[in-house]
Design a protein around this motif. Structure first.
Motif, mmCIF file in Angstrom:
data_model
loop_
_atom_site.group_PDB
_atom_site.id
_atom_site.type_symbol
_atom_site.label_atom_id
_atom_site.label_comp_id
_atom_site.label_asym_id
_atom_site.label_seq_id
_atom_site.Cartn_x
_atom_site.Cartn_y
_atom_site.Cartn_z
ATOM 1 N N PRO A 143 49.526 -36.965 52.214
ATOM 2 C CA PRO A 143 48.841 -36.819 53.546
ATOM 3 C C PRO A 143 49.370 -37.655 54.735
ATOM 4 C CG PRO A 143 47.560 -37.575 51.991
ATOM 5 C CD PRO A 143 48.459 -37.680 50.835
ATOM 6 N N THR A 144 50.396 -38.222 54.951
ATOM 7 C CA THR A 144 50.551 -39.134 55.997
ATOM 8 C C THR A 144 52.023 -38.304 55.692
ATOM 9 O OG1 THR A 144 51.649 -40.766 54.403
ATOM 10 C CG2 THR A 144 49.971 -41.320 55.194
ATOM 11 N N GLY A 145 52.833 -37.879 55.035
ATOM 12 C CA GLY A 145 54.468 -37.015 54.978
ATOM 13 C C GLY A 145 55.225 -38.211 54.567
ATOM 14 N N TRP A 146 54.885 -38.939 53.797
ATOM 15 C CA TRP A 146 56.114 -40.095 53.777
ATOM 16 C C TRP A 146 55.689 -40.806 52.426
ATOM 17 C CZ3 TRP A 146 59.584 -40.857 56.601
ATOM 18 C CH2 TRP A 146 60.109 -40.633 57.706
ATOM 19 N N ASN A 147 56.299 -41.238 51.519
ATOM 20 C CA ASN A 147 56.131 -42.093 49.834
ATOM 21 C C ASN A 147 57.069 -42.777 50.349
ATOM 22 O OD1 ASN A 147 55.316 -41.701 47.467
ATOM 23 N ND2 ASN A 147 55.416 -39.836 47.076
ATOM 24 N N VAL A 154 52.467 -44.159 47.965
ATOM 25 C CA VAL A 154 51.489 -45.461 48.764
ATOM 26 C C VAL A 154 50.982 -44.118 49.721
ATOM 27 C CG1 VAL A 154 53.540 -44.538 49.875
ATOM 28 C CG2 VAL A 154 52.004 -46.781 50.444
ATOM 29 N N GLY A 155 49.683 -44.641 49.998
ATOM 30 C CA GLY A 155 48.753 -44.522 51.656
ATOM 31 C C GLY A 155 49.334 -45.428 52.717
ATOM 32 N N MET A 156 50.190 -46.109 53.007
ATOM 33 C CA MET A 156 51.158 -46.634 54.497
ATOM 34 C C MET A 156 52.035 -45.137 54.981
ATOM 35 S SD MET A 156 52.681 -49.665 55.137
ATOM 36 C CE MET A 156 54.126 -50.468 56.374
ATOM 37 N N PRO A 157 52.322 -44.947 56.152
ATOM 38 C CA PRO A 157 52.785 -43.755 56.578
ATOM 39 C C PRO A 157 54.265 -44.601 56.917
ATOM 40 C CG PRO A 157 51.250 -44.755 57.979
ATOM 41 C CD PRO A 157 50.394 -45.464 57.398
ATOM 42 N N HIS A 158 55.320 -44.600 57.045
ATOM 43 C CA HIS A 158 56.875 -44.771 57.195
ATOM 44 C C HIS A 158 57.104 -45.629 58.930
ATOM 45 C CE1 HIS A 158 60.931 -46.682 57.751
ATOM 46 N NE2 HIS A 158 61.406 -46.001 57.688
ATOM 47 N N VAL A 159 56.027 -46.541 59.113
ATOM 48 C CA VAL A 159 55.696 -47.098 61.063
ATOM 49 C C VAL A 159 57.027 -47.145 61.451
ATOM 50 C CG1 VAL A 159 53.540 -47.965 60.448
ATOM 51 C CG2 VAL A 159 55.637 -49.402 60.284
ATOM 52 N N LEU A 160 58.649 -47.791 60.435
ATOM 53 C CA LEU A 160 59.781 -47.946 61.051
ATOM 54 C C LEU A 160 60.520 -46.942 60.324
ATOM 55 C CD1 LEU A 160 60.155 -51.851 59.458
ATOM 56 C CD2 LEU A 160 59.620 -51.532 61.452
ATOM 57 N N TRP A 161 59.954 -45.748 60.800
ATOM 58 C CA TRP A 161 61.460 -44.407 60.791
ATOM 59 C C TRP A 161 61.611 -43.966 61.591
ATOM 60 C CZ3 TRP A 161 61.530 -39.735 63.289
ATOM 61 C CH2 TRP A 161 60.294 -40.084 64.172
ATOM 62 N N GLU A 162 61.418 -44.664 63.281
ATOM 63 C CA GLU A 162 62.069 -43.995 64.087
ATOM 64 C C GLU A 162 63.815 -44.775 64.082
ATOM 65 O OE1 GLU A 162 59.185 -42.670 67.426
ATOM 66 O OE2 GLU A 162 59.353 -44.440 67.546
#
Length: 249
Positions: A143-147, A154-162
């Protein structure tokens, strides 16, 4: 105390529930010397406030405790306080728990003691966090586009991707249906090089570990002095005992 126990339990279940302490990918070793580096702790505090405190609270930590890592009230107010008005306030998050549950599937855990709650057979809680924050990859099925390799689904998105860029993954099917995930270097680079990102994550994890017990460095230093004192006291007691009994036949 009940609130603290409940927070620790929630952090353990949400952040680490999908990854057991044994098995799974190996955890990378966190550079422990970072916890003694004041500049690293200050940078980690900045990253925590800017990237983590939007969803995760640290409700057992006050802003003014950052004095211990060399920050003044003016620096704290000018650079690290966005959701509070007083330096003595707790690091609480403004997100509504109902909204958080709707967006992520669960309310993000409090991070006050997260580094202490994740210790396992593969390493310390800091090792887990250091590996976890460097193991996100793009996954359009989520759902978040991240694993995450360490925490599958994981339910948390990658907040440090930038900062890191967008890693991809090569997934191979192993025996008994076990998937083996191999990370591929970011096809879309971030604002940091790979080494810079690793250093930044290490600073953030150092701050999380320090926040779990701000007095840990003083405790360890005091412990050395106490052991030294006891050694001297034992030596003096031994010599006194010898002097007292030397003429006794």
């Amino acid at each position: 105390m009940k609130k603290l126990i409940a927070s620790c339990f929630a952090a353990l279940c949400l952040v680490g529930g999908a990854s057991a302490n044994t098995g799974g990918p190996a955890w990378d070793k966190f550079p422990a010397e970072k916890v003694k580096d004041v500049a690293a702790l200050q940078h980690g505090a900045k990253l925590f406030v800017n990237y983590c405190l939007n969803c995760h609270g640290a409700s057992f930590m006050r802003y003014n405790r950052l004095h211990d890592i060399g920050l003044t009230d003016a620096q704290i107010k000018g650079n690290l306080m966005f959701a509070s008005e007083k330096v003595g306030d707790l690091m609480k998050v403004a997100i509504d728990p109902k909204d958080a549950k709707a967006w992520f599937g669960a309310n993000p855990p409090d991070l006050s003691v997260i580094a202490r709650s994740r210790a396992g057979a593969q390493g310390s809680g800091a090792d887990y966090l250091y590996t976890y924050l460097r193991s996100f990859y793009r996954d359009d099925t989520r759902p978040t586009g991240w694993n995450n390799v360490v925490f599958p689904s994981v339910g948390m998105p990658h907040v440090l991707w930038e900062l890191q860029g967008e890693q991809t993954a090569h997934i191979a099917q192993g025996e008994n249906g076990v998937q083996h995930v191999t990370l591929v270097a970011p096809a879309t680079p971030g604002t940091m090089s790979a080494q810079e990102y690793d250093d930044a994550v290490a600073d953030l994890v150092a701050y999380l570990q320090w926040m779990g017990e701000p007095a840990q460095l003083q405790r360890k230093q005091l412990g050395i002095w106490v052991l030294g004192f006891l050694a001297v006291l034992m030596f003096l007691a031994w010599r006194l005992n010898s002097a007292y009994w030397k003429d006794v036949k």
